[in-house]
Scaffold this motif. Structure first.
Motif: not given
Length: 698
Positions: A198-201, A315-327, A343-348
């Motif tokens: 995870r840290l490497a990712l 999420l970035s600066r109170d804007r929704i830019l898209g989605t990250l999905g895993l299945r 959530l950390q990955v999504a923030n990056q």
């Protein structure tokens, strides 16, 4: 059958022996793992069956448990360790099946593993297996207890009744102790490896953001790593399209599918889970079946075949830019710990998307500024330095009043008149008097551009749109956004392109050549022509609907011979300009020369006068202006109207001005203009006042 209840050594934890008679149900092991309940024959020895007996501590069990420890102690992978258990137990205990319940830290019930010797580990069944359904008559279960925690349960089962004694339970408990230690080590190693991955990712993602502005390339690599680290079968980032109406798969990593999707059709419907997360900004974690029950639709391209999923907003600066999905295709739901990491990955990823959008906007503005710089540089080179409209004639003042009236509005203006009358100057005057004066004034002569390139000049093109399109080009309508676009010779636009121009005027939108993306523009249109558009409409060479849309506010520019009183002013203006530029000192313009210039018909209008004055300054080394009068078209000095058809009032005015010019502006007398025109002096003076005819100042 008699039953026996006993409590074992607390160090050994608990075990359960069950002898199935006539398919009786098996009691479940208590969750506390603190007590033992046994059901067996009073004779605690197992009769021989097929020459086999079960082992027990009295027959070397402690030495054999060391062999079990040696078989499993080197395993650091949990799955490999589980596969080794059946072979390690087979020399010590008789069984037809080995199963294991293991708590790997996930919420809910422990995962159930059925270990059938050399067969693959099957962790899909979350409920304790039904022994009777598989013909198993006896079972012995013991807890897997590590020094710091209880990991689960180890169970062996046999198709024979009364197969296991209390000694077998003690032996299995001792074996389970060794297996629990190895399992605990393997699970700890697995957790450390997951933490490292995870840290490497996150480090890989951060480095990619710093070193690469290609968003699609970054996300393609990150999705592959995220899918591997999170033990998922699919990972996809979805971003909205240009108008923000639909989500599209931007980067995908899924075995058997394309890594990157670039289709024009939206891949997420309005009631899919991803669209819901994009609208609300709330994460969704759950099973596909639960989503269907809640009224959501599954995406036909990605969702079929997947059991559980995790969809997070970017999420970035109170804007929704898209989605990250895993299945995942298995039934292993995403844990709170996994969701927290994602959530950390999504923030990056949101930072990467935000930076890419900002970079794209900056690059677009930079390209637009570069185009504007090239355009303005070309404008500086052109002869457009006469910003002021020179003249005081009545007809010119009427034109300027009309321009002043329409300037504050955004209405389309059509300026028509002969070539060289100054239609562009009136267009600039309208722009300079309008609220758009601080924005660009973009002009284009439609007759000067080849027909095949006119669409590209107006609306732009994408790279590769046609042969020779080696780079993207911004069109004039895009350059004029917020300002004014001036289309000269609008009557030369081909009929097939007039439809697209009409759409820009009505809908304020267009597409670049070679692109399906719709762009919007807020450009005011001022058109000009020296042709009779109404006649072109009758000849089917100009669209009637476009003509009506252009002819909202028509402005007529009078030819120069209709405003002879302005000629002396224009002559002085041009002479001063060129004398200053050529560093000449021209101080005197002969009156005879001025009279000839005033009487001339000027078929080329102001442009012809301007060019003649430039030539005259070149030929005048001294203070007196020498005009090459011989170059004038003397046949144009008569009183007959020239050029296109005129109204009766225009013809009358031109005839009176020509007569006055011939008589040197003498009205009365035998040689005056009134006598030549066959009318009284007072009548001529009345007509001159009505038509706005004034004697020019020499």
């Amino acid at each position: 059958m008699p039953s026996l209840r006993a409590t074992l050594d607390p160090i050994r934890a608990a075990s359960l022996l069950v002898s199935r008679a006539n398919g009786a149900d098996t009691e479940s092991l208590p969750e506390s793992h603190q007590t033992i309940t046994t059901q067996a024959s009073a004779d605690r020895t197992l009769p021989e069956q097929n020459g086999m007996r079960t082992a027990h501590p009295g027959t070397g069990g402690q030495g054999m448990t060391l062999g079990v420890f040696q078989a499993v102690k080197g395993q650091r992978n949990v799955e490999d360790l589980l596969r080794a258990i059946p072979d390690a137990l087979r020399p010590l205990l008789f069984f037809d099946r080995v199963s294991l319940s293991l708590d790997r830290g996930a919420p809910g019930a422990p995962r159930q593993y059925v270990l059938d010797g050399d067969d693959a580990v099957s962790p899909n069944d979350r409920t304790p297996p039904d022994l009777a359904a598989h013909g198993l008559q006896s079972a012995c279960a013991v807890p897997l207890t590590a020094p710091q925690r209880t990991l689960g349960t180890l169970e062996i089962a046999s198709r024979r009744a009364h197969a296991y004694s209390q000694d077998d339970a003690r032996l299995l408990a001792a074996i389970a102790e060794e297996i629990a230690v190895s399992l605990d080590n393997a699970l700890s190693h697995e957790q450390l490896r997951e933490g490292h991955d995870r840290l490497a990712l996150l480090l890989e993602l951060t480095n990619s953001l710093v070193s690469n502005l290609d968003l699609r390339g970054v996300l393609k690599t990150v999705m592959r790593s995220a899918r591997r680290v999170m033990r998922s079968d699919s990972a996809v980032v979805a971003l909205p399209d240009a108008d923000g109406g639909h989500l599209r798969a931007y980067a995908l990593d899924c075995p058997g599918s394309r890594d990157v999707l670039e289709g024009d059709e939206p891949v997420y419907g309005e009631i899919t889970i991803s669209a819901h997360v994009f609208r609300t900004g709330k994460p969704w974690v759950g099973r596909a079946a639960d989503a269907l029950e809640s009224g959501f639709e599954l995406n036909p391209q990605f969702d079929p075949g997947f059991t559980v999923g995790c969809i997070l907003p970017l999420l970035s600066r109170d804007r929704i830019l898209g989605t990250l999905g895993l299945r995942r295709r298995d039934d292993n739901a995403y844990t709170d710990d996994e969701v927290g990491f994602l959530l950390q990955v999504a923030n990056q990823i949101a930072i990467a998307v935000d930076n890419a959008l900002a970079y794209g906007e900056i690059r677009s503005l930079k390209d637009k500024l570069a185009e504007e710089r090239v355009y303005l540089r070309d404008e500086v080179r052109t002869e457009r330095n006469f910003e002021e409209v020179v003249g005081k004639s009545t007809v010119l003042r009427r034109v300027l009043r009309n321009a002043e009236t329409v300037a504050p509005t955004d209405s389309t203006v059509l300026i028509y008149g002969e070539t060289g009358t100054g239609k562009e100057l009136i267009a600039r005057a309208i722009h300079n008097l309008s609220p758009r004066r601080s924005k660009a004034f973009v002009k284009l002569n439609c007759a000067a551009i080849p027909t095949g390139l006119l669409e590209s000049e107006l609306f732009g093109h994408e790279k590769g749109a046609f042969t020779g399109a080696i780079a993207q080009r911004i069109g004039r309508f895009e350059l004029a956004d917020g300002g004014t676009i001036f289309l000269d010779e609008v009557g030369e636009i081909p009929v097939d392109l007039q439809t697209k121009l009409l759409r820009v005027l009505q809908e304020r939108e267009f597409e670049r050549l070679g692109s399906g993306r719709t762009l919007r523009t807020d450009a005011r249109l001022i058109a000009a022509t020296n042709r009779d558009l109404a006649a072109l409409v009758e000849e089917k060479r100009f669209r009637a609907d476009l003509f009506y849309r252009l002819n909202v506010f028509p402005v007529h520019m009078p030819p120069l011979h209709e405003r002879p009183e302005d000629i002396p002013l224009l002559v002085r203006h041009f002479v001063e300009h060129y004398a200053r530029r050529m560093k000449r000192a021209v101080e005197t313009i002969p009156s005879e020369t001025m009279e000839v210039l005033t009487r001339y018909r000027w078929p080329g209008n102001v442009r012809e006068l301007q060019n003649l004055m430039e030539r005259a300054v070149i030929l005048s080394p001294g203070p007196v202006l020498h005009v090459p009068l011989a170059d004038l078209d003397v046949r144009a000095t008569g009183g007959r109207p020239r050029g296109s058809a005129q109204t009766l009032e225009e013809a009358e005015r031109a005839h009176i001005v020509a007569t006055l010019t011939d008589t040197n502006w003498v009205v009365a007398g035998a040689r005056g203009a009134a006598a030549r025109l066959g009318m009284n002096r007072s009548t001529l003076q009345f007509r001159m006042k009505k038509l706005g005819i004034m004697r020019p100042k020499m």
